[in-house]
Design a protein around this motif. Structure first.
Motif, mmCIF file in Angstrom:
data_model
loop_
_atom_site.group_PDB
_atom_site.id
_atom_site.type_symbol
_atom_site.label_atom_id
_atom_site.label_comp_id
_atom_site.label_asym_id
_atom_site.label_seq_id
_atom_site.Cartn_x
_atom_site.Cartn_y
_atom_site.Cartn_z
ATOM 1 N N LEU A 370 -35.417 -41.690 59.552
ATOM 2 C CA LEU A 370 -36.138 -40.856 60.504
ATOM 3 C C LEU A 370 -36.820 -39.677 59.824
ATOM 4 O O LEU A 370 -37.936 -39.278 60.203
ATOM 5 N N GLY A 371 -36.153 -39.134 58.802
ATOM 6 C CA GLY A 371 -36.781 -38.046 58.062
ATOM 7 C C GLY A 371 -38.015 -38.492 57.307
ATOM 8 O O GLY A 371 -39.003 -37.748 57.221
ATOM 9 N N ARG A 372 -37.987 -39.689 56.744
ATOM 10 C CA ARG A 372 -39.168 -40.205 56.044
ATOM 11 C C ARG A 372 -40.330 -40.461 57.000
ATOM 12 O O ARG A 372 -41.491 -40.308 56.626
ATOM 13 N N LEU A 373 -40.006 -40.816 58.230
ATOM 14 C CA LEU A 373 -41.070 -41.071 59.202
ATOM 15 C C LEU A 373 -41.676 -39.789 59.757
ATOM 16 O O LEU A 373 -42.902 -39.710 59.969
ATOM 17 N N SER A 377 -44.608 -34.411 60.893
ATOM 18 C CA SER A 377 -45.078 -34.591 62.273
ATOM 19 C C SER A 377 -44.624 -33.420 63.126
ATOM 20 O O SER A 377 -43.647 -33.524 63.884
ATOM 21 N N PRO A 378 -45.304 -32.292 63.057
ATOM 22 C CA PRO A 378 -44.878 -31.123 63.840
ATOM 23 C C PRO A 378 -45.276 -31.180 65.310
ATOM 24 O O PRO A 378 -44.840 -30.337 66.091
ATOM 25 N N ASP A 398 -32.754 -31.280 62.075
ATOM 26 C CA ASP A 398 -33.521 -30.962 60.874
ATOM 27 C C ASP A 398 -34.964 -31.441 60.936
ATOM 28 O O ASP A 398 -35.712 -31.264 59.966
ATOM 29 N N LEU A 399 -35.371 -32.061 62.039
ATOM 30 C CA LEU A 399 -36.748 -32.539 62.142
ATOM 31 C C LEU A 399 -37.721 -31.365 62.209
ATOM 32 O O LEU A 399 -37.374 -30.283 62.697
ATOM 33 N N PRO A 400 -38.968 -31.558 61.773
ATOM 34 C CA PRO A 400 -39.928 -30.446 61.762
ATOM 35 C C PRO A 400 -40.460 -30.086 63.136
ATOM 36 O O PRO A 400 -41.084 -29.035 63.284
#
Length: 563
Positions: A370-373, A377-378, A398-400
């Motif tokens: 999921l982090g690589r995807l 993508s903010p 931790d997603l942006p």
């Protein structure tokens, strides 16, 4: 003698009465409609056009009333049992000169008004069958229904779809013969075309479309067979505005799709595919940057799922489709292609707004995948991870796509540290996550689920979340209480956007649910099915504000009163 004469006269009167009801029924068949729809003194009158009977205000033309009166008298004379028929025949009335029938209000309505009315009906129900029926009303309606501007969206399905092959082929040929006239005369401005259940005549139909519909922008082929390479290439060349193709659940060779993308790739915006072993060739074309402007990509397996997982080069897809806004990999079993010893992050999807990785079975999507995807993508607004049991709240935190909102002198969100004052920045709210689906349906009993971490989700997106799905998750009662208490403790709770909450199969308590309902006045959907900590009779789904408020009342009465 007088009594005898009276006795002889009675049967004659009875004979008249026996015949009279039938004559009255025949005589009043039309009168019944006139009297019921426009009774005398109501201020309305009836106007009969070609195929319609209209009720219009006003007393009505005197000529029409006189004609109806004369017609009634003529029917009385023709009735076999009427007294007028037994009487001495009188001289026929003088013939009245024939007059042209009143065309009715349909011819008096301006064409522009009819086009607007027809446009609303077409937008709601489509052009067929309404426009075909309206064209037979009168000349003015025929002229309005013939305007190509109304035929911009069309769905064609043979009437005998799903029947035996011979019957279906005959139905397709019959419909094709009608399309041979309709295409050049009605569909010159066709923009969206959907073909459903076409088995044998797909190529002739697509040929007609390429010859008569240069403004076509969207083509959907659902459960269609026999889609050839020549037909797709013909469409790509003849329809320069074609930018969306949906071939899900249709039998189309990968070579035909690849050739189509090579021809129309630079202008393609949306693409829907059904996964099969040949799909890798189509994905390879996308990785080669043949569709640099692609915005929507959906690959699904329908009701079934692929047993053998396929590898998806995430970073290569980010480079080949940098403008992607919607990515859906539905019910797929896939693995990201290994990045090697040295992990080089890709460019990401800077415009991505929706990511859907929902699956009915356990998949291999983890926090690392999921982090690589989503590392670039903010602007993400929808994240659907149903069935992704390997995803943890810490990985989502931790997603942006962070919630950053400065309200009431306080900074709400995941960022901390030195922040600007309210005087310098009164309100700053970038795009935030609005829909988050983490439900586990039919698989939570076989997995070891996290019992803590749900507050990380609500604390981060409490101001922006409109829909939240936590069904089947194993969070404890205390953890859910802390997570949902954020909606009550947040300043300015009247601005909370939460309208859908799915807690099916969780350990949520009555006090927590009542607090959420009280703090979210816009809540319209609440699912409490199989919630073991709730009292009986309340474990159900509530739809609409009335049902949600009823649930709140029942919960408040079931709570123990403070001592």
């Amino acid at each position: 003698m007088a009594s005898g004469a009276a006795g002889l006269a009675r049967p004659a009167r009875r004979r008249v009465r026996l015949v009279h009801p039938a004559a009255a029924q025949t005589r009043s068949a039309e009168d019944w409609w006139w009297d019921r729809l426009a009774p005398s003194g109501s201020g309305y009158h009836l106007l009969q056009s070609d195929s319609m009977l209209l009720v219009l205000p006003g007393p009505g033309p005197a000529r029409l009333r006189a004609q109806r009166r004369v017609a009634r008298q003529a029917r009385r004379l023709r009735s076999p049992g009427s007294r007028a028929a037994e009487a001495k025949p009188s001289s026929p009335p003088a013939p009245t000169p024939l007059q042209e029938p009143d065309p009715g209000w349909g011819d008096r309505v301006p064409l522009e008004i009819l086009l607007q009315i027809f446009g609303l009906l077409v937008a709601a129900d489509g052009p067929i069958p309404f426009l075909g029926r309206a064209a037979r009303v009168c000349r003015r309606w025929n002229e309005a229904a013939s305007q190509p501007a109304l035929w911009h969206t069309l769905t064609l399905c043979p009437p005998l779809a799903g029947r035996p092959a011979k019957s279906g082929a005959k139905a397709e040929k019959k419909l094709l013969s009608s399309l041979e006239w309709l295409m050049p005369n009605r569909f010159s401005q066709l923009q969206r075309l959907t073909l459903i259940h076409w088995k044998s005549q797909v190529h002739p139909v697509l040929k007609l479309v390429s010859e008569s519909c240069p403004r076509l922008t969207f083509l959907k082929l659902s459960d269609c067979h026999g889609v050839t390479l020549e037909a797709l290439i013909m469409l790509a060349k003849a329809c320069p505005q074609l930018h969306s193709l949906d071939i899900q659940h249709s039998m189309v060779k990968s070579t035909a799709v690849v050739s189509f993308l090579e021809e129309a790739g630079p202008r393609m915006r949306k693409l829907w595919l059904t996964y099969n072993p040949q799909t890798t060739a189509i994905l390879g074309a996308l990785l080669g940057s043949c569709c640099p402007q692609l915005q929507v990509l959906e690959v699904s397996t329908g009701l079934s799922h692929n047993i053998t997982p396929f590898q998806l080069p995430v970073e290569a897809l980010q480079k080949g489709c940098p403008q992607l806004q919607v990515l859906r990999l539905l019910n797929l079993t896939w693995l990201p292609k290994p990045s090697g010893r040295v992990i080089t992050p890709g460019p990401g999807f800077p415009s991505l707004e929706e990511l859907c990785l929902a699956s009915s079975t356990c998949n291999f999507v983890s926090n690392e995948v999921l982090g690589r995807l989503l590392h670039g993508s903010p602007h993400l607004r929808l994240l659907d991870l149903r069935g992704c049991a390997r995803i943890t709240p810490a990985g989502l935190h931790d997603l942006p796509c962070q919630s950053q909102c400065f309200l009431g002198g306080r900074w709400a969100g995941g960022m901390r540290g030195s922040l600007p004052t309210q005087s310098s920045y009164p309100l700053f709210s970038p795009p935030e996550l609005e829909q988050l689906y983490l439900g586990l349906y039919g698989m939570s009993d076989r997995l070891t689920l996290a019992k803590e971490g749900s507050p990380l989700l609500t604390q981060k997106w409490c101001h922006s979340l409109r829909e939240l799905d936590l069904s089947g998750q194993g969070f404890s009662e205390k953890d859910l209480e802390q997570a949902l208490a954020v909606f009550s403790d947040t300043p300015g709770c009247s601005q909370l956007a939460l309208c859908s909450l799915n807690l099916r199969g969780t350990r949520v308590t009555p006090g927590t649910v009542s607090s959420v309902i009280s703090s979210c006045p816009g809540l319209l959907y609440l699912n409490l099915e199989s919630c073991r900590c709730l009292p009986r009779g309340l474990k159900q789904a509530y739809r609409g504000p009335e049902e949600v408020q009823w649930c709140l009342e029942q919960l408040l009465t079931s709570l123990p009163s403070p001592s």
